[in-house]
Design a protein around this motif. Structure first.
Motif, PDB file in Angstrom:
ATOM      1  N   TRP A   1      76.683 -64.077  16.241  1.00 64.91           N
ATOM      2  CA  TRP A   1      76.218 -65.212  16.919  1.00 64.91           C
ATOM      3  C   TRP A   1      77.570 -65.763  18.139  1.00 64.91           C
ATOM      4  O   TRP A   1      76.705 -66.515  19.398  1.00 64.91           O
ATOM      5  CB  TRP A   1      77.774 -66.276  16.312  1.00 64.91           C
ATOM      6  CG  TRP A   1      77.230 -66.514  15.071  1.00 64.91           C
ATOM      7  CD1 TRP A   1      77.412 -66.396  13.268  1.00 64.91           C
ATOM      8  CD2 TRP A   1      75.916 -67.912  14.629  1.00 64.91           C
ATOM      9  NE1 TRP A   1      77.088 -66.659  12.837  1.00 64.91           N
ATOM     10  CE2 TRP A   1      76.136 -67.678  12.782  1.00 64.91           C
ATOM     11  CE3 TRP A   1      75.687 -68.603  15.482  1.00 64.91           C
ATOM     12  CZ2 TRP A   1      75.157 -68.639  12.254  1.00 64.91           C
ATOM     13  CZ3 TRP A   1      74.476 -69.490  14.392  1.00 64.91           C
ATOM     14  CH2 TRP A   1      74.777 -69.473  13.610  1.00 64.91           C
ATOM     15  N   ALA A   2      77.592 -64.072  18.565  1.00 69.61           N
ATOM     16  CA  ALA A   2      78.011 -64.250  19.770  1.00 69.61           C
ATOM     17  C   ALA A   2      76.267 -64.090  20.458  1.00 69.61           C
ATOM     18  O   ALA A   2      76.754 -65.044  22.279  1.00 69.61           O
ATOM     19  CB  ALA A   2      78.577 -62.885  20.183  1.00 69.61           C
ATOM     20  N   GLY A   3      75.692 -63.601  20.196  1.00 63.90           N
ATOM     21  CA  GLY A   3      74.281 -63.281  20.738  1.00 63.90           C
ATOM     22  C   GLY A   3      73.648 -64.685  20.788  1.00 63.90           C
ATOM     23  O   GLY A   3      72.340 -64.970  21.796  1.00 63.90           O
ATOM     24  N   ILE A   4      73.519 -65.840  19.904  1.00 66.98           N
ATOM     25  CA  ILE A   4      73.214 -66.948  19.710  1.00 66.98           C
ATOM     26  C   ILE A   4      73.489 -68.077  20.976  1.00 66.98           C
ATOM     27  O   ILE A   4      72.896 -69.061  21.754  1.00 66.98           O
ATOM     28  CB  ILE A   4      72.689 -67.924  18.858  1.00 66.98           C
ATOM     29  CG1 ILE A   4      72.514 -66.665  17.471  1.00 66.98           C
ATOM     30  CG2 ILE A   4      72.903 -69.390  18.487  1.00 66.98           C
ATOM     31  CD1 ILE A   4      70.553 -67.008  17.765  1.00 66.98           C
ATOM     32  N   LYS A   5      74.715 -67.447  21.054  1.00 69.15           N
ATOM     33  CA  LYS A   5      75.970 -68.539  21.891  1.00 69.15           C
ATOM     34  C   LYS A   5      75.462 -68.485  23.475  1.00 69.15           C
ATOM     35  O   LYS A   5      74.794 -68.764  24.398  1.00 69.15           O
ATOM     36  CB  LYS A   5      77.228 -68.095  21.873  1.00 69.15           C
ATOM     37  CG  LYS A   5      78.026 -69.573  23.139  1.00 69.15           C
ATOM     38  CD  LYS A   5      80.129 -69.691  22.519  1.00 69.15           C
ATOM     39  CE  LYS A   5      80.006 -69.616  21.231  1.00 69.15           C
ATOM     40  NZ  LYS A   5      80.917 -69.424  21.307  1.00 69.15           N
ATOM     41  N   SER A   6      74.940 -67.021  23.543  1.00 73.32           N
ATOM     42  CA  SER A   6      74.749 -66.203  25.046  1.00 73.32           C
ATOM     43  C   SER A   6      73.355 -66.987  25.356  1.00 73.32           C
ATOM     44  O   SER A   6      73.453 -67.616  26.237  1.00 73.32           O
ATOM     45  CB  SER A   6      74.819 -65.058  24.819  1.00 73.32           C
ATOM     46  OG  SER A   6      74.673 -64.208  25.973  1.00 73.32           O
TER      47      SER A   6
END
Ligand SMILES: [Zn+2]
Length: 425
Positions: free
Chosen positions: A382-387
């Protein structure tokens, strides 16, 4: 969008014939639809940039009749099948403005329902507005629509005013942010309406058949879904309103609005957890409209994301069992493709050619996003999706952009994963 078997219209990969890159900055359209005759009359101003060396530009114009093209530097024009060729002369500036007058009976792209007095747009815009159908040319839109008095009109962007024009009403809509032309559209009819508010955003619901009270029930989760996607993307919803219209036989996202099949309400009213399509079309306000695949070989970045994000909301709202049952469905569709030797890499040409190809893009794609989440773990995924979403909001992307954003954010080499699940099969 969700493609129903009967609704797909081929075409639409952009004009593609321009010698120099064409960058439309704004379309200003005044259009008068005649629902009974299935006819439109339009006057369009296009502001664009192109290298001063360019001697011509090519636009997409469906089967529209173009009867006038004017502007300081317009030398001549001709229509060849669905392309409008405009010859330019004596230019020193990249900035250009031309005016196009046209009319026609769009066969697709604009659906007329004279029996209900309704009309609405679906894929693809050049069938009702001369445009540059390229997925990576983003422009703003001023849409002025003349409709019979008493009818309501909802369109891309935000309503800035209405006025009387004889026996018609003029609706003035403005989309100040830039999106690809396929996201433009409108719907008109004798609608009942209801609305909700989430933060500064007004959520509007329309139907000619259902009451406002019922509409509120059907779309009750919209505000929660919107906030969930804001949180997952790390990007606020782009404007001050979002409208959903129950109309016709399509599911189609546009900038700031979506149309959903007129019968969609009955399945939600029967089972309040059947809101996948509300979520799907709303997800496109981020993944699709604002983070757009550069071309259709990478269409899974639009559609698999919308499918997956709808399931992620199901998990958030209804629990992991609902999510798991969605994923089991996507996996079963993928397994079936493999078994029948119809599987394909996620990046491929010709997604529209068959139902199997569409299933690759929508459902194998969503299953692969689930596998990527398993590979990385929840927090990193989810951190990757946000980034990724923050970096590319308002831009066009290819699969490598997504891979690199996920790698950068998570510090994980994803070459093997992407080779196995995305580039190969
Ligand atoms: Zn979609």
């Amino acid at each position: 969008m969700v493609i129903l078997a009967s609704s797909w219209t081929p075409g639409a990969s952009g004009a593609g014939l321009n010698e120099y890159p064409l960058d439309v900055t704004r379309y200003t359209l005044t259009i008068e639809p005649d629902i009974d005759k299935g006819f439109i009359d339009g006057t369009l101003i296009i502001n664009f940039h192109v290298d001063p060396k360019a001697k011509s530009i090519v636009l997409d114009a469906g089967n529209l009749n173009v009867h006038e093209v004017t502007g300081n530097n317009v030398a001549a024009f001709s229509k060849n099948q669905n392309k409008l060729h405009i010859e330019l002369s004596g230019r020193t500036q990249k900035e250009n403005e031309i005016i196009i007058k046209y009319d026609g009976n769009p066969q697709n792209g604009l659906q007329f329902h004279s029996e209900t007095g309704e009309a609405y747009t679906v894929y693809f815009t050049s069938q009702w507005m001369v445009s540059h159908d390229s997925f990576h040319d983003r422009a703003s839109l001023h849409l002025n629509i003349l409709v019979p008095k008493g009818k309501k009109c909802i369109a891309s962007g935000e309503l800035i005013g209405t006025g009387k024009r004889g026996d018609k009403t003029l609706f003035q809509w403005r989309q100040t942010y830039e999106t690809p032309s396929y996201t433009y559209g409108f719907a008109l009819g004798d609608f009942n309406e209801a609305s909700d508010q989430v933060g500064n955003i007004k959520l509007n619901y329309y139907s000619s058949r259902l009451s406002g009270e019922v509409l509120k029930k059907v779309f009750v989760e919209t505000g929660n879904i919107l906030q969930f996607f804001e949180q997952k993307s790390g990007v606020s919803y782009i404007q001050n309103s979002y409208s959903q219209i129950l109309i016709g036989r399509h599911y189609q996202e546009m900038s700031g609005l979506s149309v959903l099949h007129a019968s969609y309400a009955s399945s939600v009213l029967k089972d309040s957890s059947e809101i996948h399509l509300t979520s799907h079309e709303l997800a496109h306000q981020w993944w699709g409209n604002m983070i757009t695949c550069k071309n259709l070989d990478h269409f899974w970045l639009n559609e698999a994301f919308a499918v997956y994000m709808a399931s992620a909301f199901n998990e958030h709202k209804f629990g992991v069992e609902k999510y798991n049952s969605d994923i089991a469905l996507y996996k079963s569709i993928y397994d079936d493709l493999v078994e029948r030797n119809k599987d394909k890499p996620l990046v491929f040409t010709g997604w529209e050619a068959s139902r199997d190809n569409r299933h690759v893009v929508y459902y194998k794609g969503a299953y692969v996003l689930h596998l990527l989440r398993q590979e990385l773990g929840d927090a990193a995924f989810w951190a990757g999706i946000k980034s990724y979403s923050q970096e590319y909001f308002g831009k066009s992307v290819e699969t490598i952009d997504f891979q690199q954003a996920m790698e950068k954010s998570t510090g994980t080499d994803l070459d093997d994963f992407f080779r196995k699940w995305v580039y190969e099969k």
